[in-house]
Design a protein around this motif. Structure first.
Motif, PDB file in Angstrom:
ATOM      1  N   GLY A  70      14.819  12.422  -3.009  1.00  0.00           N
ATOM      2  CA  GLY A  70      14.156  11.546  -2.006  1.00  0.00           C
ATOM      3  C   GLY A  70      14.499  11.897  -0.759  1.00  0.00           C
ATOM      4  O   GLY A  70      15.200  13.120  -0.485  1.00  0.00           O
ATOM      5  N   PRO A  71      13.857  11.089   0.485  1.00  0.00           N
ATOM      6  CA  PRO A  71      14.161  11.599   1.707  1.00  0.00           C
ATOM      7  C   PRO A  71      15.655  11.457   2.062  1.00  0.00           C
ATOM      8  O   PRO A  71      16.113  10.385   1.385  1.00  0.00           O
ATOM      9  N   SER A  72      16.058  12.117   3.051  1.00  0.00           N
ATOM     10  CA  SER A  72      17.511  11.865   3.296  1.00  0.00           C
ATOM     11  C   SER A  72      17.654  10.898   4.309  1.00  0.00           C
ATOM     12  O   SER A  72      16.596  10.453   4.946  1.00  0.00           O
TER      13      SER A  72
END
Length: 86
Positions: A70-72
């Motif tokens: 997932g996105p940080s």
């Protein structure tokens, strides 16, 4: 008793939904219930071809290789901060 605007509004509030319901009821079909087939047969999916013996082993998939990270937390575009300059 005079026909007042309040009485007209009350009549409209009652008459309009009743008119819609009566029209909807009059327009409905009185068809039979849907007929359900006695048995349902599903198509069989094609079987994958057996691996060929070319001498080199086929790459194996691990469960981790199919998961996309997932996105940080630092990758925030701040679109949800309406008017927040801080």
């Amino acid at each position: 008793m005079a026909f007042s605007p309040r009485l007209a509004a009350l009549a409209a509030v009652v008459a309009v939904p009743l008119g819609i319901a009566a029209t909807s009821y009059a327009m409905t079909d009185t068809s039979e219930a849907p007929k359900v087939p006695p048995a349902v047969q599903l198509d069989e999916s094609p079987r994958p071809a057996p691996p060929t013996s070319s001498g080199t082993p086929a790459p194996t998939r691990t469960p981790d290789s199919s998961v996309v990270p997932g996105p940080s937390a630092a990758d925030d575009d701040d679109d949800d901060d309406f008017g927040d300059d801080g």
